[in-house]
Design a protein around this motif. Structure first.
Motif, mmCIF file in Angstrom:
data_model
loop_
_atom_site.group_PDB
_atom_site.id
_atom_site.type_symbol
_atom_site.label_atom_id
_atom_site.label_comp_id
_atom_site.label_asym_id
_atom_site.label_seq_id
_atom_site.Cartn_x
_atom_site.Cartn_y
_atom_site.Cartn_z
ATOM 1 N N GLY A 38 0.695 -3.996 3.013
ATOM 2 C CA GLY A 38 0.150 -3.961 4.369
ATOM 3 C C GLY A 38 0.251 -2.578 4.988
ATOM 4 N N GLU A 39 1.363 -1.909 4.720
ATOM 5 C CA GLU A 39 1.524 -0.553 5.250
ATOM 6 C C GLU A 39 0.527 0.405 4.624
ATOM 7 O OE1 GLU A 39 5.052 2.759 5.476
ATOM 8 O OE2 GLU A 39 5.586 0.647 5.472
ATOM 9 N N ARG A 40 0.255 0.242 3.335
ATOM 10 C CA ARG A 40 -0.731 1.083 2.649
ATOM 11 C C ARG A 40 -2.117 0.857 3.251
ATOM 12 N NH1 ARG A 40 1.236 0.515 -2.350
ATOM 13 N NH2 ARG A 40 0.196 -1.470 -2.616
ATOM 14 N N TYR A 41 -2.474 -0.416 3.500
ATOM 15 C CA TYR A 41 -3.767 -0.700 4.129
ATOM 16 C C TYR A 41 -3.841 -0.098 5.527
ATOM 17 C CZ TYR A 41 -5.513 -3.974 0.618
ATOM 18 O OH TYR A 41 -5.990 -4.533 -0.519
ATOM 19 N N MET A 42 -2.732 -0.166 6.270
ATOM 20 C CA MET A 42 -2.714 0.393 7.612
ATOM 21 C C MET A 42 -3.016 1.882 7.583
ATOM 22 S SD MET A 42 -0.661 2.260 10.005
ATOM 23 C CE MET A 42 0.840 2.340 9.103
ATOM 24 N N LEU A 46 -6.215 3.730 9.297
ATOM 25 C CA LEU A 46 -6.010 4.836 10.233
ATOM 26 C C LEU A 46 -6.791 6.070 9.785
ATOM 27 C CD1 LEU A 46 -4.543 5.971 12.723
ATOM 28 C CD2 LEU A 46 -2.693 6.648 11.173
ATOM 29 N N GLY A 47 -6.780 6.350 8.495
ATOM 30 C CA GLY A 47 -7.537 7.489 7.975
ATOM 31 C C GLY A 47 -9.033 7.348 8.218
#
Length: 68
Positions: A38-42, A46-47
């Motif tokens: 989930g953090e990677r997707y976030m 954001l990018g």
């Protein structure tokens, strides 16, 4: 048993791993993996968002500088 104590049929073996501990470790591992995903997707979202904001800003700058 080396100490002479006899285990009754209903009593748990003290050397046996606790199934609840195993389930808790498995749950924690799954939750950590899901949290990392989930953090990677976030960060990807954001990018993409920041990239899109810059594209919009460049288009607006172009429109303002080329307006009659």
């Amino acid at each position: 048993m080396s100490d002479g104590a006899q285990a009754t049929p209903g009593s748990p073996d003290p050397q046996a791993p606790d199934p609840l501990d195993a389930l808790q470790r498995e749950y924690d591992a799954r939750r950590a993996a899901q949290e990392k995903k989930g953090e990677r997707y976030m960060w990807w979202y954001l990018g993409y968002f920041l990239f899109g904001i810059h594209i919009v800003a460049f288009v607006m700058i172009y429109a303002v500088t080329h307006a009659k």
